[in-house]
Write an enzyme that holds these catalytic residues in place. Sequence first.
Site, PDB file in Angstrom:
ATOM      1  N   SER A  46      -6.183   9.807   7.227  1.00  0.00           N
ATOM      2  CA  SER A  46      -5.120  10.777   6.974  1.00  0.00           C
ATOM      3  C   SER A  46      -4.815  10.862   5.479  1.00  0.00           C
ATOM      4  CB  SER A  46      -3.822  10.363   7.690  1.00  0.00           C
ATOM      5  OG  SER A  46      -4.026  10.128   9.064  1.00  0.00           O
ATOM      6  N   ASP A  99       3.589   4.438   4.390  1.00  0.00           N
ATOM      7  CA  ASP A  99       2.630   5.241   5.156  1.00  0.00           C
ATOM      8  C   ASP A  99       3.334   6.201   6.114  1.00  0.00           C
ATOM      9  OD1 ASP A  99       0.495   3.912   3.922  1.00  0.00           O
ATOM     10  OD2 ASP A  99       0.446   2.354   5.444  1.00  0.00           O
TER      11      ASP A  99
END
Length: 225
Positions: free
Chosen positions: A149, A158
Amino acid sequence: MTPSTSGNGTSESRLPVVILISGRGSNMQAIAQRAASGELPIEIRAVISDRPEAAGLALAASLGLPTAALSPKGFADRPAYDTALAALVKSHAPRLVVLAGFMRILTPNFIGPFAGRILNIHPSLLPKYRGLHTHRRALEAGDTVHGVSVHFVTEELDGGPVIIQTTVPVLASDTEATLSARVQRQEHSIYPQAIDWFARGRLELKGEQPWLDGQALRTPVVIAS
């Protein structure tokens, strides 16, 4: 976002970028090669590492890129280091900060000055497997699909808005090393793509919402490998 203008009034079509690394710099190399070929409209102003011994610094120098290192040793705490790191990055006047294997948790002292202008790549299909050892955790969970990602960086580890993902099948024969290698190949493809969108003014962060081509990106762009 509009192109910057140089002192003589001419339009500068390349977006100023600083890349932060901690290790070998494979994503940095993929980005730099795209920039050198003209595929990616950015100017890499500096490659900076928190580890003076990082192999990626020598690699960046071999590619003709300016490099610098700022070790956290000697700083009282993480915020103090991040304040100094932010000052070093600011000295190169980037419009975008790219984290390419930068293995530090950043505090608001760094994130604040560059809010909405920091990208990171993470080897999982976020929000799954934030943090470390993502490939091992995917294998242990028996996942059949894994991936990578690219997201905007916020103060949540994150946890920033995800822009683009690539899925990678998990094979019965996979080890942590083989899965990591296949995911990394996809990293070298989608990270330049996200940077390209930002550099061309197609991608921006409004509040907590990424926008692509004038539309709110409610879910990430997903590309199957």
